[in-house]
Write a protein that holds these residues in place. Sequence first.
Motif, PDB file in Angstrom:
ATOM      1  N   PRO A  92      39.990  46.066  48.537  1.00  0.00           N
ATOM      2  CA  PRO A  92      40.685  47.320  48.807  1.00  0.00           C
ATOM      3  C   PRO A  92      41.290  48.309  47.765  1.00  0.00           C
ATOM      4  N   PRO A  93      41.330  49.448  48.110  1.00  0.00           N
ATOM      5  CA  PRO A  93      42.013  50.476  47.226  1.00  0.00           C
ATOM      6  C   PRO A  93      43.475  49.917  46.671  1.00  0.00           C
ATOM      7  N   ARG A  94      43.970  50.425  45.740  1.00  0.00           N
ATOM      8  CA  ARG A  94      45.199  49.890  45.312  1.00  0.00           C
ATOM      9  C   ARG A  94      45.661  48.456  45.110  1.00  0.00           C
ATOM     10  N   THR A  95      44.498  47.752  44.470  1.00  0.00           N
ATOM     11  CA  THR A  95      44.515  46.357  44.174  1.00  0.00           C
ATOM     12  C   THR A  95      44.700  46.109  42.743  1.00  0.00           C
ATOM     13  N   ALA A  96      45.185  45.020  42.307  1.00  0.00           N
ATOM     14  CA  ALA A  96      45.271  44.948  41.051  1.00  0.00           C
ATOM     15  C   ALA A  96      44.578  43.207  40.998  1.00  0.00           C
ATOM     16  N   GLU A  97      43.800  42.755  40.247  1.00  0.00           N
ATOM     17  CA  GLU A  97      43.576  41.308  39.974  1.00  0.00           C
ATOM     18  C   GLU A  97      44.297  40.690  38.814  1.00  0.00           C
ATOM     19  N   LEU A  98      44.971  39.551  38.956  1.00  0.00           N
ATOM     20  CA  LEU A  98      45.549  38.714  37.989  1.00  0.00           C
ATOM     21  C   LEU A  98      44.875  37.343  37.875  1.00  0.00           C
ATOM     22  N   GLU A  99      44.311  37.321  36.596  1.00  0.00           N
ATOM     23  CA  GLU A  99      43.614  36.056  36.405  1.00  0.00           C
ATOM     24  C   GLU A  99      44.475  35.152  35.227  1.00  0.00           C
ATOM     25  N   ASP A 100      44.575  33.854  35.702  1.00  0.00           N
ATOM     26  CA  ASP A 100      45.283  32.941  34.601  1.00  0.00           C
ATOM     27  C   ASP A 100      44.055  31.863  34.350  1.00  0.00           C
ATOM     28  N   TRP A 101      43.871  31.515  33.068  1.00  0.00           N
ATOM     29  CA  TRP A 101      42.838  30.545  32.705  1.00  0.00           C
ATOM     30  C   TRP A 101      43.605  29.246  32.547  1.00  0.00           C
ATOM     31  N   LYS A 102      42.957  28.070  33.303  1.00  0.00           N
ATOM     32  CA  LYS A 102      43.400  26.849  33.295  1.00  0.00           C
ATOM     33  C   LYS A 102      42.233  25.894  32.948  1.00  0.00           C
ATOM     34  N   SER A 103      42.818  24.907  32.065  1.00  0.00           N
ATOM     35  CA  SER A 103      41.805  23.740  31.707  1.00  0.00           C
ATOM     36  C   SER A 103      42.420  22.556  32.452  1.00  0.00           C
ATOM     37  N   THR A 104      41.545  21.898  32.792  1.00  0.00           N
ATOM     38  CA  THR A 104      41.931  20.582  33.765  1.00  0.00           C
ATOM     39  C   THR A 104      40.802  19.386  33.374  1.00  0.00           C
ATOM     40  N   ALA A 105      41.174  18.113  33.519  1.00  0.00           N
ATOM     41  CA  ALA A 105      40.505  17.237  33.513  1.00  0.00           C
ATOM     42  C   ALA A 105      39.285  17.094  34.539  1.00  0.00           C
ATOM     43  N   ASN A 106      39.952  17.577  35.760  1.00  0.00           N
ATOM     44  CA  ASN A 106      38.948  17.525  36.933  1.00  0.00           C
ATOM     45  C   ASN A 106      39.270  18.505  37.998  1.00  0.00           C
TER      46      ASN A 106
ATOM     47  N   LEU B 270      50.740  49.933  44.028  1.00  0.00           N
ATOM     48  CA  LEU B 270      49.802  48.767  44.321  1.00  0.00           C
ATOM     49  C   LEU B 270      50.299  48.439  45.811  1.00  0.00           C
ATOM     50  N   GLU B 271      49.276  47.998  46.752  1.00  0.00           N
ATOM     51  CA  GLU B 271      49.350  47.456  47.925  1.00  0.00           C
ATOM     52  C   GLU B 271      49.093  45.984  48.043  1.00  0.00           C
ATOM     53  N   TRP B 272      48.104  45.524  47.127  1.00  0.00           N
ATOM     54  CA  TRP B 272      47.695  44.227  46.964  1.00  0.00           C
ATOM     55  C   TRP B 272      47.552  43.726  45.731  1.00  0.00           C
ATOM     56  N   THR B 273      47.512  42.380  45.513  1.00  0.00           N
ATOM     57  CA  THR B 273      47.194  41.711  44.220  1.00  0.00           C
ATOM     58  C   THR B 273      46.272  40.873  44.565  1.00  0.00           C
ATOM     59  N   ARG B 274      45.417  40.267  43.810  1.00  0.00           N
ATOM     60  CA  ARG B 274      44.355  39.270  43.913  1.00  0.00           C
ATOM     61  C   ARG B 274      44.786  38.401  42.803  1.00  0.00           C
ATOM     62  N   LEU B 275      45.149  37.089  43.359  1.00  0.00           N
ATOM     63  CA  LEU B 275      45.559  36.009  42.333  1.00  0.00           C
ATOM     64  C   LEU B 275      44.230  35.286  42.176  1.00  0.00           C
ATOM     65  N   SER B 276      44.096  35.007  40.821  1.00  0.00           N
ATOM     66  CA  SER B 276      42.807  34.265  40.444  1.00  0.00           C
ATOM     67  C   SER B 276      43.155  33.223  39.411  1.00  0.00           C
ATOM     68  N   HIS B 277      42.668  31.887  39.467  1.00  0.00           N
ATOM     69  CA  HIS B 277      42.770  30.984  38.585  1.00  0.00           C
ATOM     70  C   HIS B 277      41.285  30.798  38.126  1.00  0.00           C
ATOM     71  N   GLY B 278      41.010  30.899  36.698  1.00  0.00           N
ATOM     72  CA  GLY B 278      39.704  30.453  36.382  1.00  0.00           C
ATOM     73  C   GLY B 278      39.811  29.157  35.574  1.00  0.00           C
ATOM     74  N   TYR B 279      39.315  28.076  36.369  1.00  0.00           N
ATOM     75  CA  TYR B 279      39.391  26.590  35.977  1.00  0.00           C
ATOM     76  C   TYR B 279      38.220  26.174  34.861  1.00  0.00           C
ATOM     77  N   PHE B 280      38.450  25.535  33.966  1.00  0.00           N
ATOM     78  CA  PHE B 280      37.427  25.100  33.023  1.00  0.00           C
ATOM     79  C   PHE B 280      37.630  23.491  33.044  1.00  0.00           C
ATOM     80  N   GLN B 281      36.837  22.892  33.299  1.00  0.00           N
ATOM     81  CA  GLN B 281      36.899  21.190  33.265  1.00  0.00           C
ATOM     82  C   GLN B 281      36.409  20.943  32.057  1.00  0.00           C
ATOM     83  N   THR B 282      37.553  19.683  31.622  1.00  0.00           N
ATOM     84  CA  THR B 282      37.302  19.237  30.082  1.00  0.00           C
ATOM     85  C   THR B 282      37.023  17.958  29.816  1.00  0.00           C
ATOM     86  N   ARG B 283      36.785  17.171  30.994  1.00  0.00           N
ATOM     87  CA  ARG B 283      36.224  15.895  31.035  1.00  0.00           C
ATOM     88  C   ARG B 283      35.064  15.768  31.901  1.00  0.00           C
TER      89      ARG B 283
END
Length: 169
Positions: free
Chosen positions: A50-64, A95-108
Amino acid sequence: FVEHPIITLQQLQNGTALLQAHGVPFSGKIDLFHRRGHYIDTEGAAHMDPPRTAELEDWKSTANIEKYAKTGAQLIDNIQMMTYSEYISRIWPDLEWTRLSHGYFQTRGRHYAEKRTVLVPLTTVKERWQAIQRIVLRMKQVARATAFLSVEPNYSACSAYTGCPRRTL
């Protein structure tokens, strides 16, 4: 913006941090945030926001990823993501919206990546920020305690980590 600090050393030293709760400045770096008007899902497809949205992304690593990754709905209860959302709402007050995102990377095992995301109205961010402020106030009160018995125990946390030494008191 990439690796954007939510407080600088100068702001910390002169007490002008943009994000504080009861005088306690918040620190951290937002891995990625933008206002492009679209987001990329875990399959690589672009979708409009939607208009007036910002996305926040946090990168995460995890075994599973399947075992440890948060769902989009769980990101709404994530203090880190809500704090970052409050911060960018102060940078971009329209802003009227935020898109919360986690980018996951599997390490095992099988190398794999997955994105988890949720769109959150700013009214929810503001409600969650109020709850975070109440937590900070309580933490300050507990930090001033001079005897551990004057602090109300949280027995619901007794099963976490190595147990609860206060359970028998």
